[in-house]
Design a protein around this motif. Sequence first.
Motif, PDB file in Angstrom:
ATOM      1  N   TYR A  13      13.041 -16.762   3.920  1.00  0.00           N
ATOM      2  CA  TYR A  13      11.799 -15.994   3.944  1.00  0.00           C
ATOM      3  C   TYR A  13      12.046 -14.525   4.290  1.00  0.00           C
ATOM      4  O   TYR A  13      11.658 -13.625   3.549  1.00  0.00           O
ATOM      5  N   ILE A  14      12.717 -14.278   5.429  1.00  0.00           N
ATOM      6  CA  ILE A  14      12.787 -12.887   5.884  1.00  0.00           C
ATOM      7  C   ILE A  14      13.890 -12.109   5.154  1.00  0.00           C
ATOM      8  O   ILE A  14      13.762 -10.895   4.954  1.00  0.00           O
ATOM      9  N   ASP A  40      24.007 -16.430   1.258  1.00  0.00           N
ATOM     10  CA  ASP A  40      23.309 -17.540   1.904  1.00  0.00           C
ATOM     11  C   ASP A  40      24.135 -18.787   1.629  1.00  0.00           C
ATOM     12  O   ASP A  40      24.731 -18.901   0.551  1.00  0.00           O
ATOM     13  N   HIS A  83      22.373 -15.426  14.581  1.00  0.00           N
ATOM     14  CA  HIS A  83      22.423 -13.954  14.563  1.00  0.00           C
ATOM     15  C   HIS A  83      23.655 -13.448  15.309  1.00  0.00           C
ATOM     16  O   HIS A  83      24.302 -12.504  14.891  1.00  0.00           O
ATOM     17  N   GLU A 100      17.125  -9.671  12.943  1.00  0.00           N
ATOM     18  CA  GLU A 100      15.777 -10.199  13.126  1.00  0.00           C
ATOM     19  C   GLU A 100      15.549 -10.688  14.555  1.00  0.00           C
ATOM     20  O   GLU A 100      16.490 -11.051  15.257  1.00  0.00           O
ATOM     21  N   ARG A 175      13.067 -24.561  12.528  1.00  0.00           N
ATOM     22  CA  ARG A 175      12.175 -24.238  13.652  1.00  0.00           C
ATOM     23  C   ARG A 175      11.751 -25.482  14.443  1.00  0.00           C
ATOM     24  O   ARG A 175      11.144 -25.361  15.503  1.00  0.00           O
ATOM     25  N   GLU A 188       9.609 -17.793  19.114  1.00  0.00           N
ATOM     26  CA  GLU A 188       9.779 -17.608  17.675  1.00  0.00           C
ATOM     27  C   GLU A 188       8.741 -16.645  17.094  1.00  0.00           C
ATOM     28  O   GLU A 188       9.048 -15.826  16.249  1.00  0.00           O
ATOM     29  N   TYR A 315       6.492  -4.212   6.611  1.00  0.00           N
ATOM     30  CA  TYR A 315       7.929  -4.502   6.422  1.00  0.00           C
ATOM     31  C   TYR A 315       8.591  -3.373   5.637  1.00  0.00           C
ATOM     32  O   TYR A 315       9.689  -2.935   5.952  1.00  0.00           O
TER      33      TYR A 315
END
Length: 363
Positions: A13-14, A40, A83, A100, A175, A188, A315
Amino acid sequence: MEKIVIGIIGAGYIGREHARSLRLVRPMFGDKLVIAAIADKNLEAAENAARDFEIGRFTDDINSVIDDPNINVIFSCLPTKFHIDVIKRAADLGKAIFFEKPFAVSMQQAQAVSDILEGSGVPNQVGFVLRYAPTYHALKKLLAERSRESALRTIVLRDDQMFPIKGISHFTDWRSKVDLAGAGVLIEHGIHDLDLFEWLFGKVKRVSARSNNFAGYEGIEDYMEVRLEFASGVTGNMVHIWHDIPAHQSIRHFEIFFNKALITLDTYDMHHITVRDAVSEAKLERPDLYQMVVNEPLFKDLSNREDMLFVSDYYAIQDYWFVRNLLEGNALSPTVKDGLRAFTVGNACYESAKQDGAWVEIS
Ligand SMILES: NC(=O)c1ccc[n+]([C@@H]2O[C@H](COP(=O)([O-])OP(=O)(O)OC[C@H]3O[C@@H](n4cnc5c(N)ncnc54)[C@H](O)[C@@H]3O)[C@@H](O)[C@H]2O)c1
């Protein structure tokens, strides 16, 4: 920096949101901005993002992108636990890093990330994107105006979001796993609000919190209520909810009480602010909110960008400033310092919740 060559790590998503934003702002920087690669572990996700956002290279080997000597800026967009690995590898190579929130799964890991970044001295920015939203800049202005006339008393925030356990835009379940996410709704999602509260209202002195876990994922609270006391003596209440009501949009609802005025802010659909006092009620919507801030340094060069400023594409505004500040050698903001501070306030909330709402002081 004279030229920015970006590698994006994570095409979920991000990662896609940054790819979209960077592609949108790229023409504003000519050949000084290149979005060179996206990585990814899910090769198809990387390939789709590369195709959708015209990125030169895609791969499932994230280290090959971080290590690429042509790439000098890394975006860390993996699930929270990872991260630190991306940041460490990129910082060791002296690359600038956008990472992030919440950037760590524990206080200890957050401190380690901060040590890595502060120790290496590489330019870094954390994704507290609300600081780039025109609405909150308009709110900040209104707060300053009202504070001159009447004392600020208390702030109430309800922040609810569709349970993102199944992903925000596609199925990903990290999540729901405490080892990957650290905890639930507060860290989160609510970490944006913890940062925003101090940015708007000053330092938090102590917190008292209670949590609940209705959905039953171990260690993942989906309800958190926090009482806050600011160093100024002002008080606040926050409620964070992850719900499963698809017909209800995710919204932030603020009520900010002064002695003689009330400001409310809703992020439902368009952003709305209402200001009421003894004699009047003002309802501020687009374009009023944007007219209030359009001449501020953060927005004035974007005043002709209806697609960014007037639709409040924060964004894109955030990524525009990240790139521009790097190119011009300006300080980045917010950095890991701000990230660590929000994490510290959040950690105090979890400590309090473990003690059934006992007050926890924050130094
Ligand atoms: N600033 C914001 O508004 C905002 C919004 C959403 C998410 N986030 C943050 O961004 C991060 C990512 O969230 P997301 O919503 O994009 O998640 P996501 O699940 O949509 O995307 C994560 C991607 O990482 C990939 N991935 C997972 N483990 C990997 C590994 N070990 N190596 C390589 N790739 C791997 C997955 O295949 C997936 O494509 C989280 O820290 C989250 O808190 C921030």
